[in-house]
Design an enzyme around this catalytic site. Structure first.
Site, PDB file in Angstrom:
ATOM      1  CD  GLU A 177      -2.758   1.287   2.483  1.00  0.00           C
ATOM      2  OE1 GLU A 177      -2.609   0.468   3.406  1.00  0.00           O
ATOM      3  OE2 GLU A 177      -3.631   2.164   2.494  1.00  0.00           O
ATOM      4  CE  LYS A 219      -5.832  -0.334   1.754  1.00  0.00           C
ATOM      5  NZ  LYS A 219      -6.499  -0.961   2.890  1.00  0.00           N
TER       6      LYS A 219
HETATM    7  P1  13P Z   1      -9.140   4.059   4.149  1.00  0.00           P
HETATM    8  O1  13P Z   1      -9.988   3.271   3.195  1.00  0.00           O
HETATM    9  O2  13P Z   1      -9.902   4.688   5.283  1.00  0.00           O
HETATM   10  O3  13P Z   1      -8.217   5.003   3.457  1.00  0.00           O
HETATM   11  O4  13P Z   1      -8.198   3.020   4.873  1.00  0.00           O
HETATM   12  C1  13P Z   1      -7.554   2.083   4.121  1.00  0.00           C
HETATM   13  C2  13P Z   1      -6.387   1.622   4.862  1.00  0.00           C
HETATM   14  O5  13P Z   1      -6.237   0.450   5.103  1.00  0.00           O
HETATM   15  C3  13P Z   1      -5.392   2.594   5.295  1.00  0.00           C
HETATM   16  O6  13P Z   1      -4.205   1.939   5.564  1.00  0.00           O
END
Ligand code: 13P
Length: 352
Positions: A177, A219
């Site tokens: 991510e 992600k």
């Molecule tokens: P949000 O969808 O609230 O951005 O959170 C996703 C997430 O896992 C942040 O690390």
């Protein structure tokens, strides 16, 4: 490393038009969200909230995997059943956040580096033993005057790649991510440019660290104008810019891309995901899915407010958002889903 198993898990995480539910807020983040609604910031309140989520009837119809936090993966329902069993029994794959947070990056004012590599091998082995089958690590990239710097992008990309390699060694699918933040006045085009540079750097590092892309989920953020940018593009323009950027930077071997919501309003996040799937799904090498925290949880949290009497209504709201996002994966979401009462399933089972 069992590569076939990793690939199977990664594929399952984005199969059947389902997506991931991020419920891995650290204690400080969870407490901040509770504080805004006057909910007590205690271990028991966090446990009760997470019990409400995992016991939502039918959650497994839209959610393939749930990302937990270290505190949560060890918690149990009031009746003593471990959350991890509740999740697995619902047909949901348990996952775990393993980074230890973003800290100031030395020499780079306004920029962060995500920490958590020390001791990670041992922590991953423990989480696998507990039943987790995937993990998550979030890097944050701020956009502003003169930032992000190459130093910040490269340091975060390398940490993501080292984490991903350790995950695969432990037979956990890494959810990678790199989040380009929405805060700021920057344009959509600037977000696209930064996101492309970040993704290219991340995939170079994943290659260098010998990460198997077929056993990895990306992600990313959607490509969006900054929150305070005067020009806010339409849903279709955001969908086009996001998919174009991903096509340039994400190898076809990656089985799925599961977006974070990043603070977008819940309905807008669904609409944008829906537009991407309507316009491009048949031409894409990877699935376009969701891995939302706020865009699934927030409406439910606002209904719950820490009160037992609101549990059922909160579960209905959670289930509704999960279903809307599953519909968005098929390109079948529309505004009517938000307004017709029949679209919200009436849950009859109490939250045991
Ligand atoms: P949000 O969808 O609230 O951005 O959170 C996703 C997430 O896992 C942040 O690390």
């Amino acid at each position: 490393m069992n590569t076939q198993e990793l690939m199977n898990t990664a594929r399952k995480m984005v199969a059947d038009d389902k997506g991931l539910l991020a419920m891995d807020e650290s204690n400080p983040t969870c407490n901040k969200r509770f504080a805004r609604l006057g909910i007590p910031q205690t271990v028991e309140a966090r446990r009760t909230w997470r019990e409400l989520i995992v016991t939502t009837p039918g959650l497994g119809e839209s959610i393939s995997g749930a990302i937990l936090y270290d505190e949560t993966i060890r918690q149990k329902k009031k009746d003593g059943t471990p959350f991890i069993k509740v999740i697995t029994d619902a047909g949901i794959i348990p996952g775990i956040k393993v980074d230890t947070g973003a800290k100031d990056l030395a020499g780079h004012p306004g920029e962060k580096i995500t920490e958590g590599l020390d001791g990670l091998r041992d922590r991953l082995a423990e989480y696998f033993q507990m039943g987790a089958r995937f993990a998550k690590w979030r890097a944050v990239i701020a956009v502003g005057d003169g930032i992000p710097s190459r130093g910040c992008i490269e340091a975060n990309a390398q940490a993501l790649a080292r984490y991903a390699a350790l995950c695969q060694e432990a037979e956990l699918v890494p959810v990678v991510e790199p989040e380009v933040l929405m805060d700021g006045e920057h344009s959509l085009d600037r977000c696209r440019e930064v996101t492309e540079e970040v993704l290219r750097t991340v995939f170079t590092q994943l290659y260098t660290q010998r990460v198997t892309l077929e056993g990895t989920i990306l992600k990313p953020n959607m490509v969006l104008p900054g929150l305070t940018c005067p020009e806010q593009e339409s849903v279709d323009e955001v969908a086009d810019a996001t998919v174009r950027c991903l096509l340039r930077a994400v190898p076809a071997a990656v089985p799925g891309i599961a977006f974070l919501s990043g603070g977008q309003p819940s309905e807008l996040a669904s609409a944008r995901l829906n537009a991407m799937n309507i316009r491009f799904k048949s031409r894409l090498p990877w699935a376009l899915a969701f891995s939302f925290a706020r865009a699934i949880q927030q409406p439910a949290l606002e209904i719950w407010q820490g009160k037992e009497s609101n549990v059922l209504a909160a579960q209905q709201a959670l289930s509704h958002r999960a279903r809307c996002n599953r519909a968005a994966r098929r390109g079948e979401y529309d505004d009517a889903m938000e307004t017709t009462s029949t679209s919200i399933p009436q849950l009859t089972k109490p939250a045991a």
